[in-house]
Motif scaffolding. Structure first.
Motif, short mmCIF file in Angstrom:
data_model
loop_
_atom_site.label_atom_id
_atom_site.label_comp_id
_atom_site.label_asym_id
_atom_site.label_seq_id
_atom_site.Cartn_x
_atom_site.Cartn_y
_atom_site.Cartn_z
N GLN A 31 0.83 -1.20 0.00
CA GLN A 31 0.00 0.00 0.00
C GLN A 31 0.87 1.26 0.00
OE1 GLN A 31 -3.63 0.10 -0.03
NE2 GLN A 31 -2.99 2.13 -0.72
N ARG A 32 1.95 1.21 0.79
CA ARG A 32 2.88 2.34 0.83
C ARG A 32 3.49 2.60 -0.54
NH1 ARG A 32 8.10 1.45 1.37
NH2 ARG A 32 7.75 -0.59 2.37
N LEU A 33 3.95 1.53 -1.21
CA LEU A 33 4.54 1.69 -2.54
C LEU A 33 3.50 2.17 -3.54
CD1 LEU A 33 6.90 1.33 -4.51
CD2 LEU A 33 6.21 -1.08 -4.76
N TYR A 34 2.32 1.60 -3.48
CA TYR A 34 1.24 1.99 -4.39
C TYR A 34 0.93 3.48 -4.25
CZ TYR A 34 -3.30 1.87 -6.73
OH TYR A 34 -4.36 2.11 -7.58
N ASP A 35 0.78 3.95 -3.03
CA ASP A 35 0.45 5.37 -2.80
C ASP A 35 1.56 6.28 -3.32
OD1 ASP A 35 -1.93 4.64 -1.59
OD2 ASP A 35 -1.15 4.79 0.45
N LYS A 36 2.82 5.87 -3.10
CA LYS A 36 3.94 6.69 -3.58
C LYS A 36 3.94 6.76 -5.11
CE LYS A 36 8.08 5.10 -2.73
NZ LYS A 36 9.37 4.85 -2.00
N LEU A 37 3.68 5.64 -5.75
CA LEU A 37 3.65 5.63 -7.21
C LEU A 37 2.47 6.42 -7.75
CD1 LEU A 37 4.74 1.94 -7.75
CD2 LEU A 37 5.87 3.93 -8.76
N GLU A 38 1.33 6.34 -7.11
CA GLU A 38 0.16 7.08 -7.59
C GLU A 38 0.39 8.59 -7.57
OE1 GLU A 38 -3.41 6.09 -8.61
OE2 GLU A 38 -1.84 4.81 -9.42
N ALA A 39 1.31 9.05 -6.73
CA ALA A 39 1.63 10.47 -6.66
C ALA A 39 2.75 10.87 -7.62
CB ALA A 39 2.04 10.84 -5.23
N ASP A 40 3.33 9.89 -8.31
CA ASP A 40 4.44 10.16 -9.22
C ASP A 40 3.93 10.83 -10.50
OD1 ASP A 40 7.48 9.08 -9.82
OD2 ASP A 40 6.28 9.21 -11.63
N PRO A 41 4.61 11.88 -11.01
CA PRO A 41 4.15 12.57 -12.22
C PRO A 41 3.97 11.65 -13.43
CG PRO A 41 5.81 13.88 -11.11
CD PRO A 41 5.77 12.56 -10.39
N ALA A 42 4.83 10.64 -13.57
CA ALA A 42 4.71 9.73 -14.72
C ALA A 42 3.44 8.89 -14.62
CB ALA A 42 5.94 8.83 -14.81
N VAL A 43 3.09 8.47 -13.42
CA VAL A 43 1.87 7.70 -13.22
C VAL A 43 0.64 8.58 -13.43
CG1 VAL A 43 0.55 6.34 -11.53
CG2 VAL A 43 3.04 6.08 -11.69
N ILE A 44 0.69 9.79 -12.92
CA ILE A 44 -0.41 10.74 -13.14
C ILE A 44 -0.58 10.98 -14.64
CG2 ILE A 44 -1.12 13.14 -12.80
CD1 ILE A 44 0.33 12.98 -10.05
N PHE A 45 0.52 11.12 -15.36
CA PHE A 45 0.47 11.30 -16.81
C PHE A 45 -0.17 10.11 -17.49
CE2 PHE A 45 2.57 10.22 -20.85
CZ PHE A 45 2.25 11.32 -21.62
N ALA A 46 0.23 8.90 -17.09
CA ALA A 46 -0.32 7.69 -17.73
C ALA A 46 -1.82 7.57 -17.48
CB ALA A 46 0.42 6.45 -17.21
N HIS A 47 -2.27 7.91 -16.28
CA HIS A 47 -3.71 7.91 -16.01
C HIS A 47 -4.43 8.90 -16.94
CE1 HIS A 47 -4.13 5.22 -12.65
NE2 HIS A 47 -3.25 5.87 -11.89
N ALA A 48 -3.86 10.09 -17.09
CA ALA A 48 -4.48 11.11 -17.93
C ALA A 48 -4.54 10.66 -19.39
CB ALA A 48 -3.72 12.43 -17.80
N ILE A 49 -3.50 9.99 -19.85
CA ILE A 49 -3.49 9.47 -21.22
C ILE A 49 -4.62 8.47 -21.40
CG2 ILE A 49 -2.23 7.89 -22.75
CD1 ILE A 49 -1.24 10.72 -23.03
N GLU A 50 -4.76 7.53 -20.49
CA GLU A 50 -5.82 6.53 -20.58
C GLU A 50 -7.20 7.18 -20.55
OE1 GLU A 50 -4.14 2.29 -18.90
OE2 GLU A 50 -5.51 3.47 -17.65
N GLN A 51 -7.36 8.18 -19.69
CA GLN A 51 -8.67 8.81 -19.50
C GLN A 51 -8.94 9.93 -20.50
OE1 GLN A 51 -8.33 9.96 -15.38
NE2 GLN A 51 -8.00 7.84 -14.73
N GLN A 52 -7.94 10.22 -21.34
CA GLN A 52 -8.05 11.26 -22.37
C GLN A 52 -8.37 12.63 -21.76
OE1 GLN A 52 -10.77 9.08 -25.16
NE2 GLN A 52 -9.05 9.22 -26.57
N THR A 53 -7.68 12.93 -20.67
CA THR A 53 -7.74 14.25 -20.05
C THR A 53 -6.39 14.93 -20.26
OG1 THR A 53 -7.06 13.33 -17.91
CG2 THR A 53 -9.43 13.51 -18.34
N ALA A 54 -6.27 16.16 -19.81
CA ALA A 54 -5.04 16.92 -20.02
C ALA A 54 -3.86 16.18 -19.40
CB ALA A 54 -5.17 18.31 -19.41
N ALA A 55 -2.89 15.82 -20.23
CA ALA A 55 -1.75 15.02 -19.78
C ALA A 55 -0.47 15.83 -19.95
CB ALA A 55 -1.66 13.73 -20.59
N VAL A 56 0.26 15.99 -18.86
CA VAL A 56 1.51 16.76 -18.87
C VAL A 56 2.68 15.79 -18.73
CG1 VAL A 56 2.85 18.57 -17.76
CG2 VAL A 56 0.35 18.74 -17.86
N SER A 57 3.50 15.71 -19.76
CA SER A 57 4.63 14.79 -19.76
C SER A 57 5.86 15.45 -19.16
CB SER A 57 4.94 14.35 -21.19
OG SER A 57 6.15 13.61 -21.24
#
Length: 234
Positions: free
Chosen positions: A188-214
């Motif tokens: 859970q600790r690793l998952y939460d840290k990764l979910e806050a990572d800019p690359a992971v946030i970017f990948a979510h945005a790409i999948e969801q077709q929202t504004a994605a900042v690389s």
């Protein structure tokens, strides 16, 4: 030519390859593959005859399939980024071992549960597959929990390709309510840290077709037919 990653939606394990590309700093483009309909088209089968995502059209124009092969291809070109290691080193062996575990045990644990979601089953089969899948997912989480321990990342002090691959698979628990990740505090600790990572946030945005900042080398998206043209021209 920059590489083109074919990523599957919804929630393909190709998510991890997007994260890895962002961390690598390598130039790349993305081609969206809606599953399951697009993976059966002649256009996509020309890239990956197996009809699965992810697939990668390399900068040389070669088509490459399977997450492990794609991640190692990315890593071999991005050793300076710290996400991978030179073949023949102890660190490379440890990374390869972790990637293999994530693929053969962690990823595979969800297979019975995905079958339930994607195919018609009678009540007896549903009960059997749910019980089987729950046991596999619980064991895989418990094993990875012990392997991670109190380390900040799966291999130690620095993030690697293994962490990128992990986050793309770990999120599948939202589809299959068979484990509570909070029962595995290290994961859970690793998952939460990764979910806050800019690359992971970017990948979510790409999948969801929202504004994605690389923060990496993303050079835009291309259509499947357009991407196929690059393979013909290569």
């Amino acid at each position: 030519m920059s590489a083109i990653l074919y990523y599957g939606v919804p929630s393909g394990c190709s998510f991890g390859s997007i994260v890895a590309l962002e961390w690598s700093g390598l130039p790349y483009r993305l081609a969206r593959v809606d599953m399951p309909q697009m993976i059966h088209t002649p256009a996509y089968r020309a890239i990956n005859p197996v009809g699965e995502t992810p697939a990668l059209l390399t900068a040389r124009g070669d088509a490459l399939a399977e997450s492990l092969a794609i991640l190692n291809h990315i890593g071999a070109q991005a050793i300076a980024s710290g996400i991978a290691f030179a073949q023949g080193t102890r660190e490379f062996d440890e990374l390869n071992r972790m990637l293999a575990f994530l693929n053969t045990t962690f990823f595979n644990a969800f297979a019975p549960l995905w079958h339930l979601l994607e195919h018609e089953s009678d009540e007896h089969e549903k009960l059997a597959l749910t019980a089987y899948g729950r046991g596999k997912v619980e064991r895989a989480h418990a094993q990875l929990e012990r392997m991670l321990g109190d380390k900040p990342w799966l291999l130690g002090e620095h993030r690697t390709l293994a962490d990128a691959y992990f986050i793309g698979i770990a999120r599948w628990t939202k589809y299959h309510a068979v484990v509570d990740r909070r029962d595995y505090p290290n994961l859970q600790r690793l998952y939460d840290k990764l979910e806050a990572d800019p690359a992971v946030i970017f990948a979510h945005a790409i999948e969801q077709q929202t504004a994605a900042v690389s923060a990496g080398g993303f050079a835009g998206e291309v259509g499947l037919e357009e991407a196929l043209g690059f393979k013909r021209a290569a």
